[in-house]
Write a protein that holds these residues in place. Structure first.
Motif, PDB file in Angstrom:
ATOM      1  N   VAL A 117       9.093   4.955   5.363  1.00 31.14           N
ATOM      2  CA  VAL A 117       9.514   5.923   4.356  1.00 31.14           C
ATOM      3  C   VAL A 117       8.730   5.639   3.075  1.00 31.14           C
ATOM      4  O   VAL A 117       9.029   4.692   2.362  1.00 31.14           O
ATOM      5  CB  VAL A 117      11.035   5.828   4.076  1.00 31.14           C
ATOM      6  N   PRO A 118       7.687   6.434   2.767  1.00 34.10           N
ATOM      7  CA  PRO A 118       6.867   6.155   1.580  1.00 34.10           C
ATOM      8  C   PRO A 118       7.625   6.406   0.286  1.00 34.10           C
ATOM      9  O   PRO A 118       8.536   7.226   0.226  1.00 34.10           O
ATOM     10  CB  PRO A 118       5.691   7.123   1.711  1.00 34.10           C
ATOM     11  N   ASP A 119       7.231   5.659  -0.749  1.00 35.70           N
ATOM     12  CA  ASP A 119       7.838   5.795  -2.068  1.00 35.70           C
ATOM     13  C   ASP A 119       7.250   6.979  -2.814  1.00 35.70           C
ATOM     14  O   ASP A 119       6.147   7.419  -2.541  1.00 35.70           O
ATOM     15  CB  ASP A 119       7.601   4.523  -2.903  1.00 35.70           C
ATOM     16  N   LYS A 120       7.995   7.457  -3.789  1.00 40.96           N
ATOM     17  CA  LYS A 120       7.553   8.549  -4.658  1.00 40.96           C
ATOM     18  C   LYS A 120       7.201   7.987  -6.026  1.00 40.96           C
ATOM     19  O   LYS A 120       7.758   7.004  -6.465  1.00 40.96           O
ATOM     20  CB  LYS A 120       8.677   9.590  -4.821  1.00 40.96           C
ATOM     21  N   ILE A 157       0.842  -1.198   0.000  1.00 46.62           N
ATOM     22  CA  ILE A 157       0.000   0.000   0.000  1.00 46.62           C
ATOM     23  C   ILE A 157       0.879   1.249   0.000  1.00 46.62           C
ATOM     24  O   ILE A 157       1.706   1.451   0.881  1.00 46.62           O
ATOM     25  CB  ILE A 157      -0.972   0.009   1.195  1.00 46.62           C
ATOM     26  N   GLY A 158       0.714   2.053  -1.034  1.00 45.20           N
ATOM     27  CA  GLY A 158       1.495   3.284  -1.169  1.00 45.20           C
ATOM     28  C   GLY A 158       2.874   3.071  -1.765  1.00 45.20           C
ATOM     29  O   GLY A 158       3.653   4.013  -1.885  1.00 45.20           O
ATOM     30  N   ASP A 159       3.199   1.843  -2.156  1.00 43.96           N
ATOM     31  CA  ASP A 159       4.500   1.523  -2.718  1.00 43.96           C
ATOM     32  C   ASP A 159       4.617   2.077  -4.141  1.00 43.96           C
ATOM     33  O   ASP A 159       3.617   2.349  -4.803  1.00 43.96           O
ATOM     34  CB  ASP A 159       4.677  -0.005  -2.729  1.00 43.96           C
ATOM     35  N   LYS A 160       5.852   2.182  -4.628  1.00 45.60           N
ATOM     36  CA  LYS A 160       6.063   2.740  -5.965  1.00 45.60           C
ATOM     37  C   LYS A 160       5.419   1.899  -7.064  1.00 45.60           C
ATOM     38  O   LYS A 160       4.989   2.429  -8.075  1.00 45.60           O
ATOM     39  CB  LYS A 160       7.548   2.937  -6.243  1.00 45.60           C
ATOM     40  N   ILE A 175      -3.790  -8.263  -4.567  1.00 45.56           N
ATOM     41  CA  ILE A 175      -4.765  -7.669  -3.644  1.00 45.56           C
ATOM     42  C   ILE A 175      -4.531  -6.168  -3.519  1.00 45.56           C
ATOM     43  O   ILE A 175      -5.472  -5.375  -3.461  1.00 45.56           O
ATOM     44  CB  ILE A 175      -4.694  -8.355  -2.258  1.00 45.56           C
ATOM     45  N   ALA A 176      -3.267  -5.767  -3.472  1.00 48.62           N
ATOM     46  CA  ALA A 176      -2.947  -4.346  -3.321  1.00 48.62           C
ATOM     47  C   ALA A 176      -3.049  -3.571  -4.628  1.00 48.62           C
ATOM     48  O   ALA A 176      -3.415  -2.391  -4.615  1.00 48.62           O
ATOM     49  CB  ALA A 176      -1.543  -4.189  -2.736  1.00 48.62           C
TER      50      ALA A 176
END
Length: 189
Positions: free
Chosen positions: A85-88, A16-19, A146-147
């Motif tokens: 640390v979230p991805d951009k 979730i929220g990955d690049k 799923i994601a």
């Protein structure tokens, strides 16, 4: 079954929220072909995670057994911290976009997964569940689907409603728990 469920949950939450999730959103906005893009995610994930699981099982076989719980726990802890640390988003699709949505998705997803949190998690899980590597690959692949599939089909609407900070914190807690459980299982019988 534990390997499958642990792998599915770990990767679904970590993604979730990955690049690669942001890449899925970008690809569907560019091509508008959600079924083709979903197939590309499936194909690239199976290949990437099968290779990753093979490396994990190989490493698990080469490392002395008394060190494995410590290495796995420290790896889970490192992934937990990394998740904070979230991805951009990276909009550069390079030359692969000229080959259409399936090839672009397969190549870009495979490349985006190299060194990614979910690939590292797959290596760790395969080292932990050496006797169930196929289940690890199946679980991590299902976790990726799923994601990513909801993002591919619901796109912007879904991304605006998922609190990414909360998702990253939940993933942190999950991987921290996996680190503690791994050590507890190894030393408490």
């Amino acid at each position: 079954m534990e390997a499958f469920l642990s792998s599915t949950l770990a990767v679904a939450v970590a993604e979730i929220g990955d690049k690669t999730q942001l890449l899925a959103l970008f690809l569907v906005s560019k091509y508008g072909r959600p079924y083709v893009i979903s197939l590309g995610v499936l194909l690239s994930t199976v290949l990437n995670h099968a290779l990753s699981a093979w490396v994990g099982a190989w490493l698990g076989d080469k490392i002395p057994p008394q060190y494995i719980p410590w290495i796995i726990s420290l790896s889970f802890l490192a992934v937990a911290i990394w998740l904070l640390v979230p991805d951009k988003e990276d909009d550069d699709m390079g030359k692969f976009s000229q080959y259409g949505p399936l090839v672009a998705t397969c190549v870009l997803f495979f490349l985006a997964e190299i060194g990614d949190k979910t690939q590292i998690a797959t290596v760790i899980l395969a080292a932990q569940y050496q006797d169930a590597v196929t289940w690890v690959v199946a679980g991590t692949t299902l976790g990726m689907l799923i994601a990513n599939v909801p993002v591919i089909f619901a796109g912007q609407w879904l991304m605006q409603r998922i609190p990414l900070k909360l998702a990253h914190r939940c993933a942190f807690v999950l991987f921290l728990s996996l680190a503690v459980i791994t050590l507890a299982k190894a030393y408490m019988g």
